[in-house]
Design a protein around this motif. Structure first.
Motif, mmCIF file in Angstrom:
data_model
loop_
_atom_site.group_PDB
_atom_site.id
_atom_site.type_symbol
_atom_site.label_atom_id
_atom_site.label_comp_id
_atom_site.label_asym_id
_atom_site.label_seq_id
_atom_site.Cartn_x
_atom_site.Cartn_y
_atom_site.Cartn_z
ATOM 1 N N ASP A 138 0.799 -1.225 0.000
ATOM 2 C CA ASP A 138 0.000 0.000 0.000
ATOM 3 C C ASP A 138 0.835 1.280 0.000
ATOM 4 O OD1 ASP A 138 -2.390 -1.458 0.073
ATOM 5 O OD2 ASP A 138 -2.286 -1.637 2.268
ATOM 6 N N TYR A 139 2.153 1.168 -0.049
ATOM 7 C CA TYR A 139 2.990 2.360 0.069
ATOM 8 C C TYR A 139 3.705 2.745 -1.219
ATOM 9 C CZ TYR A 139 2.130 2.140 5.056
ATOM 10 O OH TYR A 139 1.530 2.133 6.285
ATOM 11 N N GLY A 140 3.372 2.111 -2.303
ATOM 12 C CA GLY A 140 3.971 2.476 -3.579
ATOM 13 C C GLY A 140 5.331 1.830 -3.788
ATOM 14 N N ALA A 141 5.653 1.584 -5.048
ATOM 15 C CA ALA A 141 6.930 0.960 -5.395
ATOM 16 C C ALA A 141 7.132 1.093 -6.899
ATOM 17 C CB ALA A 141 6.945 -0.506 -4.981
ATOM 18 N N TYR A 142 8.311 0.740 -7.348
ATOM 19 C CA TYR A 142 8.597 0.686 -8.782
ATOM 20 C C TYR A 142 8.547 -0.769 -9.234
ATOM 21 C CZ TYR A 142 10.077 5.572 -9.040
ATOM 22 O OH TYR A 142 10.106 6.946 -9.027
ATOM 23 N N SER A 143 7.913 -1.008 -10.370
ATOM 24 C CA SER A 143 7.818 -2.372 -10.886
ATOM 25 C C SER A 143 8.095 -2.386 -12.380
ATOM 26 C CB SER A 143 6.430 -2.955 -10.604
ATOM 27 O OG SER A 143 5.419 -2.257 -11.322
ATOM 28 N N CYS A 144 8.450 -3.563 -12.865
ATOM 29 C CA CYS A 144 8.755 -3.749 -14.282
ATOM 30 C C CYS A 144 7.512 -4.231 -15.008
ATOM 31 C CB CYS A 144 9.896 -4.752 -14.430
ATOM 32 S SG CYS A 144 10.341 -5.095 -16.150
ATOM 33 N N ASP A 145 7.186 -3.587 -16.113
ATOM 34 C CA ASP A 145 6.014 -3.981 -16.900
ATOM 35 C C ASP A 145 6.295 -5.213 -17.756
ATOM 36 O OD1 ASP A 145 4.503 -1.879 -15.896
ATOM 37 O OD2 ASP A 145 5.185 -0.488 -17.455
ATOM 38 N N LYS A 146 7.571 -5.548 -17.927
ATOM 39 C CA LYS A 146 7.936 -6.696 -18.751
ATOM 40 C C LYS A 146 8.186 -7.950 -17.911
ATOM 41 C CE LYS A 146 9.972 -3.863 -22.414
ATOM 42 N NZ LYS A 146 11.190 -3.580 -23.226
ATOM 43 N N CYS A 147 8.621 -7.749 -16.672
ATOM 44 C CA CYS A 147 8.864 -8.876 -15.759
ATOM 45 C C CYS A 147 7.834 -8.772 -14.636
ATOM 46 C CB CYS A 147 10.276 -8.825 -15.182
ATOM 47 S SG CYS A 147 11.582 -8.799 -16.438
ATOM 48 N N CYS A 148 6.916 -9.699 -14.605
ATOM 49 C CA CYS A 148 5.772 -9.570 -13.697
ATOM 50 C C CYS A 148 6.154 -9.681 -12.228
ATOM 51 C CB CYS A 148 4.715 -10.616 -14.041
ATOM 52 S SG CYS A 148 5.303 -12.330 -13.899
ATOM 53 N N ASP A 149 7.365 -10.168 -11.921
ATOM 54 C CA ASP A 149 7.714 -10.394 -10.522
ATOM 55 C C ASP A 149 8.826 -9.483 -10.017
ATOM 56 O OD1 ASP A 149 9.668 -11.472 -12.100
ATOM 57 O OD2 ASP A 149 9.916 -13.315 -10.937
ATOM 58 N N TYR A 150 9.183 -8.449 -10.791
ATOM 59 C CA TYR A 150 10.278 -7.583 -10.352
ATOM 60 C C TYR A 150 9.728 -6.268 -9.804
ATOM 61 C CZ TYR A 150 14.835 -5.404 -10.016
ATOM 62 O OH TYR A 150 15.964 -4.802 -9.528
ATOM 63 N N VAL A 151 9.992 -6.032 -8.503
ATOM 64 C CA VAL A 151 9.500 -4.846 -7.805
ATOM 65 C C VAL A 151 10.621 -4.301 -6.924
ATOM 66 C CG1 VAL A 151 7.716 -3.926 -6.268
ATOM 67 C CG2 VAL A 151 7.185 -5.839 -7.769
#
Length: 234
Positions: free
Chosen positions: A39-52
């Motif tokens: 709930d606090y926000g993060a950066y994630s990869c749109d190409k790799c579904c499990d990378y945050v």
């Protein structure tokens, strides 16, 4: 509020974008390897579904340059199409950091006077490329090092070059903090003054070490000096 929307970090091959929240589940930060609160926000990869990545971890000075890349076309992999040598014929190459042809040979006997010009380590058994005109020698693996590299310890691309022993005593590697020579990977930005010796540059995450049951990752804080559990030295 002021976080950049899309960024490129050193620890991942794709760009990552800011999300105000994450789907339900357990998420591990790709940099610090700790849990992420969804709930606090993060950066994630749109190409790799499990990378945050935690927002703070993603924007660390050794991980990201802070530039917002929203609307900027994404470049292809910088390591592609930049081989370090041209193949002249079978077993013969021309390396971009040497003027003469190098010939592939099998090293059988140890010679204490022969060193690889890239990693400055002795030549033991194994394949090497050698110059018949001037005695220049490279390990086969060192000769295959690419001209450009994106390394986990620095946010900008690094370029391979040769330290001329007649002009410089050596340089200090920013990873192992040792005085080194041979080939180095350096940042093209003068204000960075960041260099890696070819041995440290070859290390990628995760490291599977036979003496430990879990994968190893590069330290997040470059100022930390942990004690090695093998040699007991920082």
């Amino acid at each position: 509020m002021y976080f950049p929307r899309i960024i490129q970090i050193s620890r991942h091959r794709h760009r990552i974008s800011y999300k105000s929240s994450l789907p339900s589940g357990e998420w591990l930060c790709g940099v610090c390897r700790q849990n992420i609160e969804i709930d606090y926000g993060a950066y994630s990869c749109d190409k790799c579904c499990d990378y945050v990545v935690h927002s703070i971890c993603a924007l660390g000075k050794d991980v990201c340059d802070g530039e917002d890349l929203e609307g900027v076309p994404e470049e292809d992999d910088i390591t592609l199409g930049v081989e370090s040598f041209d193949v002249i014929s079978e077993g013969v190459i021309l390396h971009f950091l040497h003027d003469h042809h190098l010939y592939l040979q099998a090293s059988i006997l140890y010679d204490e006077n022969k060193f690889c010009q890239a990693c400055v380590l002795p030549i033991f058994e194994g394949n090497i490329y050698s110059c018949i005109e001037c005695g220049f020698i490279l390990h086969e693996t060192c000769a295959q090092s690419r001209r450009k590299l994106q390394h986990a310890l620095h946010p900008h691309p690094l370029t391979l070059r040769h330290v001329n022993p007649y002009e410089y005593v050596g340089f200090t590697c920013d990873a192992c903090d040792r005085l080194c020579g041979g080939f180095i990977y350096g940042c093209h930005l003068k204000e960075c003054d960041f260099d890696l010796d070819i041995r440290c540059a070859s290390i990628s995450e995760p490291v599977d070490y036979q003496g430990h049951e879990h994968p190893l990752y590069l330290a997040l804080n470059s100022e930390e000096q942990p004690i090695c559990h093998v040699c007991q030295i920082k």
